[in-house]
Write an enzyme that holds these catalytic residues in place. Structure first.
Site, PDB file in Angstrom:
ATOM      1  N   ARG A 164       0.841  -1.216   0.000  1.00 24.61           N
ATOM      2  CA  ARG A 164       0.000   0.000   0.000  1.00 24.61           C
ATOM      3  C   ARG A 164       0.870   1.259   0.000  1.00 24.61           C
ATOM      4  NH1 ARG A 164      -2.500  -3.909  -0.781  1.00 24.61           N
ATOM      5  NH2 ARG A 164      -4.361  -4.615   0.304  1.00 24.61           N
ATOM      6  N   SER A 236     -10.119   1.016   4.249  1.00 21.97           N
ATOM      7  CA  SER A 236      -9.297   0.743   5.439  1.00 21.97           C
ATOM      8  C   SER A 236      -8.673   2.050   5.915  1.00 21.97           C
ATOM      9  CB  SER A 236      -8.173  -0.234   5.106  1.00 21.97           C
ATOM     10  OG  SER A 236      -8.698  -1.392   4.528  1.00 21.97           O
ATOM     11  N   GLU A 332      -3.658   4.681   6.477  1.00 18.91           N
ATOM     12  CA  GLU A 332      -3.542   4.410   5.038  1.00 18.91           C
ATOM     13  C   GLU A 332      -4.139   5.570   4.233  1.00 18.91           C
ATOM     14  OE1 GLU A 332      -4.488   0.367   3.520  1.00 18.91           O
ATOM     15  OE2 GLU A 332      -5.750   1.400   2.055  1.00 18.91           O
TER      16      GLU A 332
HETATM   17  P1  FAD Z   1      -8.270   9.859  -4.365  1.00 20.44           P
HETATM   18  O1  FAD Z   1      -8.842   9.525  -3.047  1.00 20.44           O
HETATM   19  O2  FAD Z   1      -8.971  10.875  -5.202  1.00 20.44           O
HETATM   20  O3  FAD Z   1      -6.734  10.314  -4.171  1.00 20.44           O
HETATM   21  C1  FAD Z   1      -5.885   9.552  -3.339  1.00 20.44           C
HETATM   22  C2  FAD Z   1      -4.468  10.160  -3.428  1.00 20.44           C
HETATM   23  O4  FAD Z   1      -3.969   9.986  -4.751  1.00 20.44           O
HETATM   24  C3  FAD Z   1      -4.452  11.677  -3.192  1.00 20.44           C
HETATM   25  O5  FAD Z   1      -3.229  11.983  -2.553  1.00 20.44           O
HETATM   26  C4  FAD Z   1      -4.492  12.267  -4.599  1.00 20.44           C
HETATM   27  O6  FAD Z   1      -3.952  13.569  -4.701  1.00 20.44           O
HETATM   28  C5  FAD Z   1      -3.637  11.246  -5.336  1.00 20.44           C
HETATM   29  N1  FAD Z   1      -3.985  11.159  -6.768  1.00 20.44           N
HETATM   30  C6  FAD Z   1      -5.167  10.764  -7.293  1.00 20.44           C
HETATM   31  N2  FAD Z   1      -5.092  10.743  -8.622  1.00 20.44           N
HETATM   32  C7  FAD Z   1      -3.841  11.170  -8.954  1.00 20.44           C
HETATM   33  C8  FAD Z   1      -3.151  11.384 -10.188  1.00 20.44           C
HETATM   34  N3  FAD Z   1      -3.736  11.157 -11.372  1.00 20.44           N
HETATM   35  N4  FAD Z   1      -1.874  11.837 -10.154  1.00 20.44           N
HETATM   36  C9  FAD Z   1      -1.261  12.074  -8.962  1.00 20.44           C
HETATM   37  N5  FAD Z   1      -1.860  11.898  -7.773  1.00 20.44           N
HETATM   38  C10 FAD Z   1      -3.135  11.446  -7.768  1.00 20.44           C
HETATM   39  N6  FAD Z   1      -7.751   0.398  -1.672  1.00 20.44           N
HETATM   40  C11 FAD Z   1      -7.050  -0.741  -1.902  1.00 20.44           C
HETATM   41  O7  FAD Z   1      -5.840  -0.699  -2.137  1.00 20.44           O
HETATM   42  N7  FAD Z   1      -7.684  -1.948  -1.896  1.00 20.44           N
HETATM   43  C12 FAD Z   1      -9.003  -2.083  -1.662  1.00 20.44           C
HETATM   44  O8  FAD Z   1      -9.522  -3.189  -1.673  1.00 20.44           O
HETATM   45  C13 FAD Z   1      -9.755  -0.903  -1.391  1.00 20.44           C
HETATM   46  N8  FAD Z   1     -11.066  -0.981  -1.098  1.00 20.44           N
HETATM   47  C14 FAD Z   1     -11.750   0.150  -0.800  1.00 20.44           C
HETATM   48  C15 FAD Z   1     -13.109   0.027  -0.474  1.00 20.44           C
HETATM   49  C16 FAD Z   1     -13.844   1.152  -0.168  1.00 20.44           C
HETATM   50  C17 FAD Z   1     -15.299   1.009   0.195  1.00 20.44           C
HETATM   51  C18 FAD Z   1     -13.237   2.432  -0.201  1.00 20.44           C
HETATM   52  C19 FAD Z   1     -14.031   3.668   0.089  1.00 20.44           C
HETATM   53  C20 FAD Z   1     -11.895   2.565  -0.505  1.00 20.44           C
HETATM   54  C21 FAD Z   1     -11.136   1.416  -0.810  1.00 20.44           C
HETATM   55  N9  FAD Z   1      -9.763   1.484  -1.125  1.00 20.44           N
HETATM   56  C22 FAD Z   1      -9.061   0.350  -1.407  1.00 20.44           C
HETATM   57  C23 FAD Z   1      -9.080   2.783  -1.129  1.00 20.44           C
HETATM   58  C24 FAD Z   1      -9.188   3.550  -2.477  1.00 20.44           C
HETATM   59  O9  FAD Z   1     -10.308   3.139  -3.204  1.00 20.44           O
HETATM   60  C25 FAD Z   1      -7.951   3.387  -3.350  1.00 20.44           C
HETATM   61  O10 FAD Z   1      -6.803   3.816  -2.676  1.00 20.44           O
HETATM   62  C26 FAD Z   1      -8.060   4.141  -4.684  1.00 20.44           C
HETATM   63  O11 FAD Z   1      -6.951   3.856  -5.496  1.00 20.44           O
HETATM   64  C27 FAD Z   1      -8.186   5.648  -4.511  1.00 20.44           C
HETATM   65  O12 FAD Z   1      -8.513   6.195  -5.771  1.00 20.44           O
HETATM   66  P2  FAD Z   1      -9.167   7.625  -5.894  1.00 20.44           P
HETATM   67  O13 FAD Z   1      -9.235   7.961  -7.363  1.00 20.44           O
HETATM   68  O14 FAD Z   1     -10.432   7.696  -5.161  1.00 20.44           O
HETATM   69  O15 FAD Z   1      -8.053   8.517  -5.215  1.00 20.44           O
HETATM   70  P1  NAP Z   2     -10.183 -10.208   5.244  1.00 22.88           P
HETATM   71  O1  NAP Z   2     -10.322 -11.205   4.147  1.00 22.88           O
HETATM   72  O2  NAP Z   2     -11.117 -10.271   6.397  1.00 22.88           O
HETATM   73  O3  NAP Z   2      -8.707 -10.287   5.785  1.00 22.88           O
HETATM   74  C1  NAP Z   2      -8.265  -9.428   6.847  1.00 22.88           C
HETATM   75  C2  NAP Z   2      -6.849  -9.043   6.560  1.00 22.88           C
HETATM   76  O4  NAP Z   2      -6.041 -10.197   6.601  1.00 22.88           O
HETATM   77  C3  NAP Z   2      -6.737  -8.446   5.185  1.00 22.88           C
HETATM   78  O5  NAP Z   2      -6.476  -7.085   5.329  1.00 22.88           O
HETATM   79  C4  NAP Z   2      -5.631  -9.221   4.484  1.00 22.88           C
HETATM   80  O6  NAP Z   2      -4.500  -8.435   4.180  1.00 22.88           O
HETATM   81  C5  NAP Z   2      -5.198 -10.280   5.477  1.00 22.88           C
HETATM   82  N1  NAP Z   2      -5.338 -11.598   4.841  1.00 22.88           N
HETATM   83  C6  NAP Z   2      -6.437 -12.390   4.808  1.00 22.88           C
HETATM   84  N2  NAP Z   2      -6.180 -13.538   4.179  1.00 22.88           N
HETATM   85  C7  NAP Z   2      -4.895 -13.490   3.788  1.00 22.88           C
HETATM   86  C8  NAP Z   2      -4.028 -14.379   3.083  1.00 22.88           C
HETATM   87  N3  NAP Z   2      -4.455 -15.570   2.664  1.00 22.88           N
HETATM   88  N4  NAP Z   2      -2.766 -13.999   2.857  1.00 22.88           N
HETATM   89  C9  NAP Z   2      -2.314 -12.800   3.256  1.00 22.88           C
HETATM   90  N5  NAP Z   2      -3.082 -11.898   3.941  1.00 22.88           N
HETATM   91  C10 NAP Z   2      -4.339 -12.243   4.202  1.00 22.88           C
HETATM   92  O7  NAP Z   2     -10.219  -8.718   4.630  1.00 22.88           O
HETATM   93  P2  NAP Z   2     -11.455  -7.830   4.159  1.00 22.88           P
HETATM   94  O8  NAP Z   2     -11.599  -6.683   5.056  1.00 22.88           O
HETATM   95  O9  NAP Z   2     -12.626  -8.697   3.870  1.00 22.88           O
HETATM   96  O10 NAP Z   2     -10.908  -7.267   2.766  1.00 22.88           O
HETATM   97  C11 NAP Z   2     -10.748  -8.136   1.669  1.00 22.88           C
HETATM   98  C12 NAP Z   2      -9.634  -7.633   0.779  1.00 22.88           C
HETATM   99  O11 NAP Z   2      -9.982  -6.338   0.274  1.00 22.88           O
HETATM  100  C13 NAP Z   2      -8.296  -7.475   1.500  1.00 22.88           C
HETATM  101  O12 NAP Z   2      -7.261  -7.864   0.627  1.00 22.88           O
HETATM  102  C14 NAP Z   2      -8.218  -6.000   1.799  1.00 22.88           C
HETATM  103  O13 NAP Z   2      -6.893  -5.496   1.749  1.00 22.88           O
HETATM  104  C15 NAP Z   2      -9.022  -5.388   0.644  1.00 22.88           C
HETATM  105  N6  NAP Z   2      -9.664  -4.145   1.092  1.00 22.88           N
HETATM  106  C16 NAP Z   2      -8.892  -3.039   1.167  1.00 22.88           C
HETATM  107  C17 NAP Z   2      -9.444  -1.828   1.565  1.00 22.88           C
HETATM  108  C18 NAP Z   2      -8.595  -0.583   1.591  1.00 22.88           C
HETATM  109  O14 NAP Z   2      -9.141   0.495   1.721  1.00 22.88           O
HETATM  110  N7  NAP Z   2      -7.298  -0.700   1.461  1.00 22.88           N
HETATM  111  C19 NAP Z   2     -10.786  -1.757   1.918  1.00 22.88           C
HETATM  112  C20 NAP Z   2     -11.534  -2.919   1.855  1.00 22.88           C
HETATM  113  C21 NAP Z   2     -10.966  -4.120   1.443  1.00 22.88           C
HETATM  114  P3  NAP Z   2      -4.388  -7.528   2.873  1.00 22.88           P
HETATM  115  O15 NAP Z   2      -5.056  -6.259   3.222  1.00 22.88           O
HETATM  116  O16 NAP Z   2      -2.913  -7.374   2.709  1.00 22.88           O
HETATM  117  O17 NAP Z   2      -5.002  -8.235   1.732  1.00 22.88           O
END
Ligand code: FAD
Ligand code: NAP
Length: 336
Positions: A164, A236, A332
């Protein structure tokens, strides 16, 4: 070029924080993007690129120019029997990109279905879910530096992707605008189904398809994660902490049920959601801020939460995780 002043960002951030930006513009064209960046940078105004606003917590009104990037387009760069390289404009919705790949039979991003936001933001934190990460399919990206408009392409190595994390979340934060992202997708079947929530798909064996994986991921996510259109949140709030072997041995003595995951590079990752839950926060609500009842790692705005109330609530969570486990959670979400 229409610049708006004192513009509400409430509908442009998924946390639904009610703040305003001093200046705001919607951009659909790269030439215009450069012009506006040059003009406002030379005026000494701060510039924020906003995609889907799904990884942001505004802690104040934004004292500068917010550029909402809405550039669209997909180009084929090259293809052969085994793989295809595609170039996506930064404003394309990430989930539309996944849908496009799935419909055309390109493998590698199906586990990343339904992640909100734009493809331009995907490299910022090397988005990941269910064992897949952007870096696994990343080819390169293009963009320019805000201070001098100098263009640069970044290769996989130059992005310094981590868990991340990337160079754009650190040294180049708010300094470089990503205008397009190239992905290298496979035309050959190759699924990653190690996560417990995807294990059922293994039963399908040879009948497994991209559509089935995507539909399953969408179903699991819809059942477990809050829809930001209904409940304000930014996914997250904290990263999953990485610890050493020694820390793990010490923690296990006190907490025999502690879940942990070893990554191929030897790092040990703890699920932050579990740590928070153990401290009694899951489902807990203070005013309009809460930890989500199905996943404690997600912080919810029930309607009128302010960023101050979210910061207070999440600091309390951090304090209790330090006091119970000796682990400092790192946010994050990007604060502005
Ligand atoms: P923004 O929130 O608009 O911006 C985020 C950052 O990126 C800011 O600093 C912004 O200035 C910068 N930025 C955006 N676009 C550009 C660009 N073109 N050039 C330079 N800088 C830029 N993330 C995960 O990794 N895994 C997940 O599973 C995941 N699940 C999510 C679920 C939910 C319900 C929500 C709400 C969020 C989740 N996220 C997850 C977080 C998020 O969706 C991601 O990080 C996504 O990539 C953010 O994209 P955005 O366009 O909304 O970025
Ligand atoms: P989950 O399956 O309940 O798991 C909880 C955490 O344990 C996750 O964050 C995941 O890490 C880790 N995990 C579970 N199984 C794993 C495996 N087999 N090997 C390594 N790591 C493992 O998680 P959840 O909340 O339902 O989310 C599902 C997936 O969506 C996850 O990968 C999570 O990262 C992603 N997610 C991300 C965001 C965000 O905003 N970043 C929001 C929602 C969901 P990892 O996070 O490294 O995968």
């Amino acid at each position: 070029m229409t610049i708006k002043e004192n513009y509400s960002l409430k509908e442009l951030n998924t946390f639904k924080i009610d703040v305003k930006s001093k200046y705001f513009i919607e951009i659909e064209d790269e030439t215009e993007l450069k012009e506006v960046a040059k003009e406002y940078n030379s005026k000494g105004e701060k510039i924020l690129i906003l995609g889907g606003g799904s990884n942001i917590l505004f802690t104040n009104d934004f004292d500068g120019l917010v550029i909402h990037l809405n550039t669209k387009g997909i180009d084929i760069v090259s293809k052969n029997d085994k793989e295809i390289i595609l170039d996506f404009q930064a404003g394309e919705s990430w989930d539309d990109v996944v849908l496009y790949a799935v419909k055309n039979g390109y493998y590698g991003i199906e586990n990343l279905s339904l992640i909100p936001g734009t493809i331009g933001a995907a490299p910022i934190q090397n988005i990941g879910a269910y064992g897949a990460e952007l870096k696994d399919v990343f080819h390169s990206l293009d963009g320019f530096f805000i201070n001098d408009l100098k263009e640069k392409s970044f290769s996989l190595d130059e992005c310094e992707f981590g868990y991340r994390d990337s160079i754009f979340k650190r040294e180049l934060k708010d300094k470089f605008i990503i205008t397009s992202v190239k992905l290298k997708l496979s035309k050959e079947k190759n699924f990653k189904l190690n996560y417990r929530d995807l294990a059922d798909l293994n039963k399908l064996r040879k009948n497994i398809t991209l559509e089935k994986v995507r539909n399953h991921v969408v179903k699991v996510r819809e059942s477990k994660l809050p829809n930001p259109k209904v409940l304000g949140n930014a996914g997250s709030f904290f990263k999953n902490p990485e610890i050493t072997k020694q820390q793990l041995s010490d923690l296990i003595v006190q907490n025999p049920a502690l879940p942990y995951f070893k990554s191929p590079d030897g790092k040990i990752k703890l699920p932050a959601g579990w740590l928070i839950e153990q401290c009694g926060w899951k489902g807990k609500r203070e005013g309009d801020v809460a930890s989500y009842h199905r996943q404690a790692l997600i912080i919810i705005n029930y309607g009128n939460a302010t960023s101050q109330s979210i910061l207070k609530f999440t600091q309390e969570i951090k304090d209790s995780v330090i006091s119970k486990f000796g682990i400092e959670l790192e946010q994050e979400v990007n604060f502005y």
